[in-house]
Each structure stands twice: as C-alpha cells, then as structure tokens.
Design a protein around this motif. Structure first.
Motif, PDB file in Angstrom:
ATOM      1  N   LEU A 451       0.820  -1.206   0.000  1.00 28.67           N
ATOM      2  CA  LEU A 451       0.000   0.000   0.000  1.00 28.67           C
ATOM      3  C   LEU A 451       0.860   1.264   0.000  1.00 28.67           C
ATOM      4  N   ASN A 452       2.052   1.188   0.580  1.00 30.10           N
ATOM      5  CA  ASN A 452       2.929   2.364   0.637  1.00 30.10           C
ATOM      6  C   ASN A 452       3.819   2.495  -0.591  1.00 30.10           C
ATOM      7  N   MET A 453       3.687   1.573  -1.544  1.00 23.65           N
ATOM      8  CA  MET A 453       4.523   1.599  -2.733  1.00 23.65           C
ATOM      9  C   MET A 453       4.139   2.770  -3.627  1.00 23.65           C
ATOM     10  N   ARG A 454       5.142   3.459  -4.180  1.00 20.58           N
ATOM     11  CA  ARG A 454       4.886   4.611  -5.042  1.00 20.58           C
ATOM     12  C   ARG A 454       4.514   4.152  -6.453  1.00 20.58           C
ATOM     13  N   LEU A 455       3.785   5.001  -7.149  1.00 17.43           N
ATOM     14  CA  LEU A 455       3.372   4.675  -8.507  1.00 17.43           C
ATOM     15  C   LEU A 455       4.571   4.544  -9.443  1.00 17.43           C
ATOM     16  N   ARG A 456       5.610   5.354  -9.209  1.00 17.44           N
ATOM     17  CA  ARG A 456       6.769   5.317 -10.092  1.00 17.44           C
ATOM     18  C   ARG A 456       7.515   3.986  -9.979  1.00 17.44           C
ATOM     19  N   SER A 457       7.223   3.237  -8.935  1.00 13.66           N
ATOM     20  CA  SER A 457       7.878   1.942  -8.767  1.00 13.66           C
ATOM     21  C   SER A 457       7.227   0.851  -9.607  1.00 13.66           C
ATOM     22  N   LEU A 458       6.084   1.168 -10.240  1.00  9.28           N
ATOM     23  CA  LEU A 458       5.353   0.147 -11.011  1.00  9.28           C
ATOM     24  C   LEU A 458       5.937   0.005 -12.413  1.00  9.28           C
ATOM     25  N   ARG A 459       7.179  -0.348 -12.479  1.00  3.79           N
ATOM     26  CA  ARG A 459       7.822  -0.546 -13.764  1.00  3.79           C
ATOM     27  C   ARG A 459       8.599  -1.855 -13.727  1.00  3.79           C
ATOM     28  N   ARG A 460       8.842  -2.384 -14.880  1.00  8.05           N
ATOM     29  CA  ARG A 460       9.483  -3.695 -14.979  1.00  8.05           C
ATOM     30  C   ARG A 460      10.877  -3.693 -14.362  1.00  8.05           C
ATOM     31  N   LEU A 461      11.603  -2.587 -14.546  1.00 12.84           N
ATOM     32  CA  LEU A 461      12.962  -2.494 -14.016  1.00 12.84           C
ATOM     33  C   LEU A 461      12.981  -2.635 -12.505  1.00 12.84           C
ATOM     34  N   GLU A 462      11.972  -2.089 -11.845  1.00  7.48           N
ATOM     35  CA  GLU A 462      11.906  -2.157 -10.393  1.00  7.48           C
ATOM     36  C   GLU A 462      11.764  -3.602  -9.925  1.00  7.48           C
ATOM     37  N   GLU A 463      11.017  -4.395 -10.660  1.00 10.36           N
ATOM     38  CA  GLU A 463      10.868  -5.813 -10.290  1.00 10.36           C
ATOM     39  C   GLU A 463      12.216  -6.518 -10.349  1.00 10.36           C
ATOM     40  N   MET A 464      13.008  -6.220 -11.342  1.00 11.49           N
ATOM     41  CA  MET A 464      14.326  -6.829 -11.470  1.00 11.49           C
ATOM     42  C   MET A 464      15.246  -6.394 -10.326  1.00 11.49           C
ATOM     43  N   GLU A 465      15.136  -5.100  -9.936  1.00 10.12           N
ATOM     44  CA  GLU A 465      15.941  -4.613  -8.813  1.00 10.12           C
ATOM     45  C   GLU A 465      15.547  -5.319  -7.520  1.00 10.12           C
ATOM     46  N   LEU A 466      14.260  -5.537  -7.330  1.00  8.66           N
ATOM     47  CA  LEU A 466      13.800  -6.222  -6.119  1.00  8.66           C
ATOM     48  C   LEU A 466      14.338  -7.641  -6.066  1.00  8.66           C
ATOM     49  N   LYS A 467      14.349  -8.327  -7.187  1.00 10.94           N
ATOM     50  CA  LYS A 467      14.845  -9.699  -7.191  1.00 10.94           C
ATOM     51  C   LYS A 467      16.347  -9.730  -6.924  1.00 10.94           C
ATOM     52  N   ARG A 468      17.097  -8.763  -7.524  1.00 12.94           N
ATOM     53  CA  ARG A 468      18.534  -8.716  -7.248  1.00 12.94           C
ATOM     54  C   ARG A 468      18.796  -8.417  -5.770  1.00 12.94           C
ATOM     55  N   GLU A 469      18.023  -7.493  -5.201  1.00 11.21           N
ATOM     56  CA  GLU A 469      18.191  -7.175  -3.778  1.00 11.21           C
ATOM     57  C   GLU A 469      17.871  -8.385  -2.918  1.00 11.21           C
ATOM     58  N   ARG A 470      16.784  -9.123  -3.318  1.00 12.44           N
ATOM     59  CA  ARG A 470      16.417 -10.307  -2.544  1.00 12.44           C
ATOM     60  C   ARG A 470      17.521 -11.348  -2.574  1.00 12.44           C
ATOM     61  N   ASP A 471      18.098 -11.573  -3.746  1.00 13.10           N
ATOM     62  CA  ASP A 471      19.157 -12.570  -3.856  1.00 13.10           C
ATOM     63  C   ASP A 471      20.388 -12.177  -3.043  1.00 13.10           C
ATOM     64  N   ALA A 472      20.736 -10.878  -3.087  1.00 14.75           N
ATOM     65  CA  ALA A 472      21.894 -10.403  -2.319  1.00 14.75           C
ATOM     66  C   ALA A 472      21.645 -10.550  -0.818  1.00 14.75           C
ATOM     67  N   LEU A 473      20.461 -10.227  -0.371  1.00 17.15           N
ATOM     68  CA  LEU A 473      20.138 -10.355   1.048  1.00 17.15           C
ATOM     69  C   LEU A 473      20.119 -11.812   1.484  1.00 17.15           C
ATOM     70  N   MET A 474      19.619 -12.698   0.622  1.00 19.02           N
ATOM     71  CA  MET A 474      19.616 -14.113   0.966  1.00 19.02           C
ATOM     72  C   MET A 474      21.050 -14.627   1.118  1.00 19.02           C
ATOM     73  N   GLU A 475      21.934 -14.144   0.241  1.00 19.99           N
ATOM     74  CA  GLU A 475      23.333 -14.559   0.335  1.00 19.99           C
ATOM     75  C   GLU A 475      23.974 -14.008   1.610  1.00 19.99           C
ATOM     76  N   GLU A 476      23.687 -12.733   1.918  1.00 21.53           N
ATOM     77  CA  GLU A 476      24.232 -12.137   3.150  1.00 21.53           C
ATOM     78  C   GLU A 476      23.695 -12.841   4.374  1.00 21.53           C
ATOM     79  N   ARG A 477      22.429 -13.188   4.342  1.00 19.48           N
ATOM     80  CA  ARG A 477      21.829 -13.878   5.493  1.00 19.48           C
ATOM     81  C   ARG A 477      22.460 -15.241   5.724  1.00 19.48           C
ATOM     82  N   ALA A 478      22.737 -15.930   4.640  1.00 18.95           N
ATOM     83  CA  ALA A 478      23.388 -17.233   4.783  1.00 18.95           C
ATOM     84  C   ALA A 478      24.769 -17.078   5.412  1.00 18.95           C
ATOM     85  N   GLY A 479      25.498 -16.024   5.007  1.00 15.92           N
ATOM     86  CA  GLY A 479      26.806 -15.774   5.606  1.00 15.92           C
ATOM     87  C   GLY A 479      26.703 -15.436   7.084  1.00 15.92           C
ATOM     88  N   LEU A 480      25.710 -14.620   7.454  1.00 19.01           N
ATOM     89  CA  LEU A 480      25.516 -14.279   8.868  1.00 19.01           C
ATOM     90  C   LEU A 480      25.123 -15.496   9.679  1.00 19.01           C
TER      91      LEU A 480
END
Length: 767
Positions: A451-480
């Motif tokens: 609900l707090n997501m901005r309209l400008r975030s509704l683009r395909r590129l943003e979805e790709m950024e979210l997936k890259r961020e998720r993968d990086a965080l999953m890798e960092e979490r595994a290291g922690l």
C-alpha cells in the motif's frame, strides 16, 4: 519522651536503626558509587561514565569528525541535563582533557580554541571553545545504532544511554586512565594502538599466550609526550604480568655544538604529565641555590614544540654528567606508576594483567559482533518479508490495483487474497519452500508495504531490482547464519576488524608512529666536585662574628681587610673553588660548605650560620679545607677526645654531622689534624701531659676517652707531634721554641701532667 507520647501504632514502621549500621550502610553505598560510576574505567571500552556520556551526547548532536563544531558549553550542558547530573565545570574539564594531545595518546575530542597547554595553563571558558568528535571517538561508538550494546535509562528515566561503548580498539590501554576511588585507585599509561592490535591478533591465534610473549608486540607504554623509557625489560614484564609496577621515564635531549669547545643541551621531549613551566621553575631554583654547580642557565625557547635550552657553567664535563645530575634532582626523570585496577565486567573492580585486559576487550568485541550480526539478520528477515510481498504485487499487479481501487478495506483484502500460486512464479524452484503461513496470504507487514509503494515503482525495471536485492540479502543472510553458528568464523571476523583498525590508526595515522623510545639507564657514578667546577684560586675570609666570603685569587694573607664595626679577622687562608670546607662547631658537629658556593668578596659576605644550620648558641671552633684520607683529633673542654677519619665527618646536609658528643656546659674545643706519634695536652691549670698517640681510639662518633685529669677547670689545648722532633710552641715574642727532653711530662693518658716548661705561652696554646 514519656511512654504515653510514644508512637505505638503497629501500622507505622519503626525507622530507627543503630548509628553504626546506618553509617556503615551509607558509606558502603557511597564507596560503591564512587568505584563503579566515577573513578574506575571499564575494561571493555576504557571509559569512565562521564567520558562515555560526553561521547554519546556528541553523537546525539551529530558532531562527527568531518562535520561542524559546536560550542563546548552546549555539549557540556547537554551532558549535564540529559545524562550526567554533576557540575558543568567537572564535565567540561573532562571533555577538555580528551582534547589535549599532550595528555591523551589518541584524543577523542577535536577541540577548536584554547584547550590548555603543556605548561599547565587552564582551558578557556566553555563559552569560547568549540568541539567535535575525532575518528578515534567514532571508532569507539561504531555500532551503537545496531544494538551492539545494552542501553539503560538515564538518571530521570526520560532517555536512555549506553552501558558500554562498542569500542573498535582497546581504548583502556591505548589512552590509559587514572582515578582515585574509595580504598582503591587506578593508573594506566597510554600505549600504541598498532602494537595493541598485534597483541590482540596474537591472542586470538594463541589464546593461552604467556604475558612475556605479549611483550614482543607491546614492549611498553607509548606516552603522548614521548620521552625515553629506561626501565629494565624484566621489570616491565613483571608489571604487565601482575598489573602493578612502575616505569622510569626520562626526557629526550640533544647536544648542540656551539664551536670552540662550547655546547648546550636542548631538551625536546619532557616526561608525561610534567608541566613544563613548573619543571623550568624547579631547575631555575636549583641553579639559584647552587645545587647543581655545573649548570649555568636555563631558557625556554619552546613554540609549538618543546625546546628547553640548558647552558653549562663549565665545559669541562660531559653532557651526560650534567643530565644525570638533573635526573636525580628534577622531573626530567620521573617514575610512572602502573596500577591496572579496572572494572573487568563493568561491575567488579580487579587488578588485571595486560593479558586479562586484552582478553576482556576481545570477549567484548565478540559480544558486539554477535549482537550486530543478530540485529542485521533481523533487519534482513524483515526486508525479505517486504520484498516477497512486493514481488507478489508486481506479478499480480492488475489484481492488486483492482483491490486498492474498489475495495473499502484494501489492506484486509490483500491479506485475505490467496497468493499461493504466485510464490511458485515469484521464487525460483531451488529457493521456493512453499507459501507463507496462512495458505499464501500476505502478512500485515507485506500488505502495508504494498500500500505504501509509489506509482513510479510500477515498472518492470523495479521488479528486477527487487529480485537482485532479494538474492543479495539471501546470500548475506546465509553468511551471517554461518557466522553466528561458528566460533572460528567469529574470531576470523574479529581479526579482520582489528586489522582494519590497525591500518586506520597505524603508521599512516598522524599519531600512529611510536613516540616513546627505550634505552638502558646505566649506572651513574658520583662525579667529583672538581670535575664540575672551574678550578680557580680564592682566599677564604671568615670573621670573628662568623661572616664568611671568598675573595678572587690568592691575596696576601697579611693584607688588611675590611670588616663590620666591632668585627675582625679570624680565619684567612688560600683555597680553590673545587675545595670543600669543614667547619667544626662547639656543639660537636661538623658542617660542610662548598667553596664554590661562598659569597663573593666584594661585600662583607654572609653569616656562616645562614649557609649551614649552626645554632645560635654554638660557636665556630675551627674552619679548614677538607683533605681526603686525613685524620683529625677532636676534644672537648672536659678533656675527652678521640681520633676520627676526616672522610667520616663530611656532611651531606645543611644540618651537619654530629661527631663529638657534648652535654651540659661542656663544649667542643679543639679539632687538629693528626701528625706524628705523640699527643700533648695542656689544661687551664697550665699542666702539660704527653702520651703516645696509640692510646687514643679511632671512632666515628662518641664522647671519647679522657685525655687529661683535672681537679679544677678544663682542657685548654691539645696537639700531636713526633717525639723524636720534640714539642714546639710559639713564645710571646712569636719565636718557635722546641723542647726535646720531654721525659718530665711523659706519662699515661688520663694523667694529671706537670707544670708547663719555662717560656710556654700564657694563653696555654701550642700555636
């Protein structure tokens, strides 16, 4: 109070208690408060509460090392009002000390304005100075925002403050500490951060390392003002092993050649915590009192650096001799005491070894690492939860928009919707573990994020950024996760952090290089007076009233000299400035005076009583030049005496040295150099007794033995001579007479004697 007026209500408690218990409980409370909350530092971050609160208040004011300055009055006011309810003057003094690079090895406060100097001048008022944190202070507080340490309520419960700082480096040893509590104290010298980091790395690699091994990495203190440490290595090892000891610290100096054999000493570094102005004042006083005859003058030519010039009075000695004398007499050499009494766990005072202090720091760093890693994992989990919801929204964008546009309660509708198949599409097969709890329903956090997501975030590129961020965080979490479950990984990470700290504050840092050096003190030999003073001829003149002076050169001893009215000459003899004079008083004490320290001969001189502590009731019996190896015959008016080695009567203090013991009306009367094999003594009754010198004992102090027996009166004079050469004296005409036949007067010691020979002086004196 009468019985009927006493409070007998059983509901009202009796608040009375014995005074002994009340005082004991209250004093114990005060003592614990002083120990824990004022005087002793915490072994983990090396800070006392006031220092910790100053740094925390500066952090809250956002006074970073690269930011702007704020008035010191503002900082101390915030500390007093929010965390430290004590006097603002005490808070400002503590903050000012943290900014003084001559007191703190790695300053924690960057001061702008007058924060005092090495001369001992006080800082300017808090309204005139400004301050901010240094990079070292930021290294101490790094991690406060990541739940690295516990917080507690401040004194009024309106705010919170850290119990301890995260501390990226062992600040307790790096900056040292000092304090006096109730029944205990602490005094810890500063050290070099790079050396401490090396010791910590070795302790991580070898937890059971010996204290002696740590000395290979930390050879000793490293003082802000430099200097030379001359303490033997074995003493330093023992001090670090037990937590108690001391270090001899000397100044650092250079010898400047002025040409033509002239030189001067330039002191470039003075010992730690020695005020330069008081040091110079003390040395100037030594020059004025002629305690160091070789030192001629001292000048302070310091600017930003220290430059104290010492000019010798004579060029006949080596500079090392001058400095060794100054080491013994001034604060150019001091002893810095080590008492490593600290709060080892924040609560318990203990005298610790260096290994225990470093171990406490490393254990604290491990706790900080675990807490920061746990905090980071919680943040990652929260962000992953949000990312999963956002990815679901992107994959089902049309449905999400419909719910938001047409549903009265979009948040609840998003949470009720079944997004189970979405997770299959949103996550790769290897990462997919099934839908979240609730059969694919969104959590409240995810729904709120959508609900707090901005309209400008509704683009395909943003979805790709979210997936890259998720993968990086999953890798960092595994290291922690691996880090939190492996002690070896934790110590490896701590070692990496310590290496980064060493790199930050090591040789590339302005204060990184070691300042204090090590040297051997060596044995200091006693320097003969003649080696320190220019040898010049003088004539010593002492009047009947005891006024003494030294006239330049060897003058004619028969020359008429000027004296005060009613006074006249008594002792006049040739000497040299390197001589030491012995004065024998009627109280039986010998006093030693340096000929170089005698007043000049232009005036009437000074009373000898002011140069030495000769009592008013005592008179000067004799005054002569000290000759090493000679023996003296001393005797009292009662006829008692003995032989004493002249070397044993030399006094080191103004009060002299008691040699001949006299009581009542008895006075010391004679002091003669011993020469020959016989003794002649004459009494006030004009009877003369001659006996062999061997009958007199040689003593260092005492009453002596009886020389001659008297019925009335006492002894008049005594002398020594060679029997074969006869006994000589001066007749009233000033001619020397010699008596060779002495059988009539020869006898045993303590005899009465016979009447003096014809022509013997009427004053009963041999010469």
């Amino acid at each position: 109070m009468s019985d009927d007026t006493k409070n007998i209500d059983p509901l009202v408690p009796d608040l009375s208690e014995p005074l002994r218990r009340a005082l004991g409980d209250r004093y114990l409370t005060y003592a614990l408060s002083t120990i824990m909350h004022r005087a002793l530092p915490d072994a983990r971050d090396g800070l006392k509460p006031v220092h910790r609160r100053i740094l925390f208040a500066m952090r809250e004011l956002k006074l970073s090392s690269t930011g702007g300055f704020r008035k010191s009055a503002k900082i101390s006011g915030d500390v007093m009002g929010n965390y430290h309810p004590h006097g603002d003057a005490a808070i400002y003094d503590a903050m000012a000390r943290l900014a003084q690079d001559f007191n703190v090895r790695y300053p924690l406060v960057d001061g702008q304005g007058n924060f005092g100097n090495i001369d001992g001048d006080n800082p300017a008022a808090a309204r005139y100075t400004e301050a901010r944190m240094t990079s070292a202070a930021e290294a101490l507080i790094e991690g406060l925002a990541e739940n690295a340490v516990d917080f507690r309520e401040n004194y009024d419960g309106t705010l919170t403050e850290p119990v301890v700082m995260p501390a990226s480096f062992p600040n307790l040893l790096a900056n040292g500490s000092s304090g006096i509590a109730v029944g205990m104290a602490t005094n810890i010298p500063p050290h070099n951060i790079a050396e401490l980091c090396d010791a910590c790395l070795h302790l991580i690699k070898t937890p059971d390392a010996r204290d002696e091994t740590l000395m290979n990495f930390v050879p000793g203190p490293d003082f802000p003002t430099g200097g030379t440490i001359v303490e033997p290595r074995e003493n330093i090892v023992e001090a670090y092993r037990t937590g108690r000891g001391s270090f001899r610290l000397r100044c650092k100096y250079e010898v400047e050649d002025l040409g033509r054999g002239q030189w001067q000493v330039v002191v470039t570094e003075i010992p730690y915590q020695v005020q330069k102005s008081k040091l110079i004042e003390k040395i100037a006083e030594l020059i004025q009192n002629k305690k160091i005859p070789i030192l001629g003058d001292i000048r302070d030519e310091s600017a930003e650096d220290v430059r104290i010039v010492l000019e010798p009075r004579s060029k006949n000695v080596e500079p090392e001799i001058l400095m060794n004398m100054l080491y013994r007499s001034s604060d150019l050499e001091v002893r810095f005491s080590l008492n490593m009494n600290v709060l080892i766990d924040g609560l318990t005072p203990k005298v610790c070894s260096m290994k225990e202090v470093l171990r406490a720091f490393l254990d604290h760093r491990r706790d900080v690492l675990i807490r920061r890693s746990t905090y980071r994992m919680e943040k990652i989990d929260h962000r992953l939860e949000v990312l999963e919801g956002l990815i679901i929204a992107f994959l089902n964008l049309d449905r999400v928009i419909d719910i938001i546009r047409y549903d009265d309660d979009p948040k609840a509708a998003l949470m009720r919707e079944d997004w189970g198949r979405t997770f299959v599409r949103a996550m790769s097969e290897k990462d997919y573990v099934g839908p979240p709890e609730g059969e694919g329903e969104l959590t409240e956090v995810q729904a709120e994020a959508i609900l707090n997501m901005r309209l400008r975030s509704l683009r395909r590129l943003e979805e790709m950024e979210l997936k890259r961020e998720r993968d990086a965080l999953m890798e960092e979490r595994a290291g922690l996760d691996d880090l939190l479950n492996s002690g070896d990984l934790q110590w490896n990470r701590i070692a990496e952090q310590i290496r980064e700290t060493k790199k930050q504050f090591g040789k590339d840092h302005p204060a990184g290089a070691r300042r204090s050096v090590f040297a051997e003190a060596g044995e200091v030999e006693e320097v003969p007076l003649e080696a320190m003073i220019d040898r010049e001829p003088i004539t010593v003149v002492c009047s009947e009233m005891g006024w003494i002076r030294a006239m330049t050169g060897h003058i004619d001893l028969t020359r008429e000299l000027k004296f005060k009215d009613g006074d006249g000459p008594r002792f006049v003899f040739h000497a040299e400035t390197t001589d030491r004079l012995l004065a024998f008083g009627s109280n039986g004490r010998f006093y030693t005076v340096s000929a170089a320290n005698l007043p000049g001969g232009r005036g009437m001189g000074e009373p000898l009583r002011l140069i030495v502590d000769l009592p008013n009731e005592a008179e000067i019996v004799d005054l002569f030049i000290h000759k090493a190896g000679r023996k003296l015959l001393v005797a009292s008016s009662a006829g008692d005496g003995f032989v004493v080695p002249e070397d044993d009567v030399v006094a080191q203090t103004r009060s002299g040295k008691q040699v001949l013991n006299v009581r009542g009306d008895t006075r010391a009367r004679v002091c003669k150099p011993v020469g020959g094999d016989s003794v002649a003594v004459v009494g006030e009754n004009r009877k003369v007794l001659v006996f062999l010198l061997d009958e007199l004992p040689e003593m260092g102090r005492g009453k002596g033995v009886r020389l001659q027996k008297y019925k009335d009166g006492g002894m008049s004079d005594v002398t020594t001579f060679t029997m074969a050469e006869g006994l000589s004296w001066l007749d009233p005409a000033g001619r020397t007479r010699t008596e060779l036949e002495l059988a009539e007067w020869l006898g045993k010691r303590a005899g009465s004697g016979r009447m003096a020979p014809r022509g013997f002086p009427r004053d009963n004196r041999f010469n």
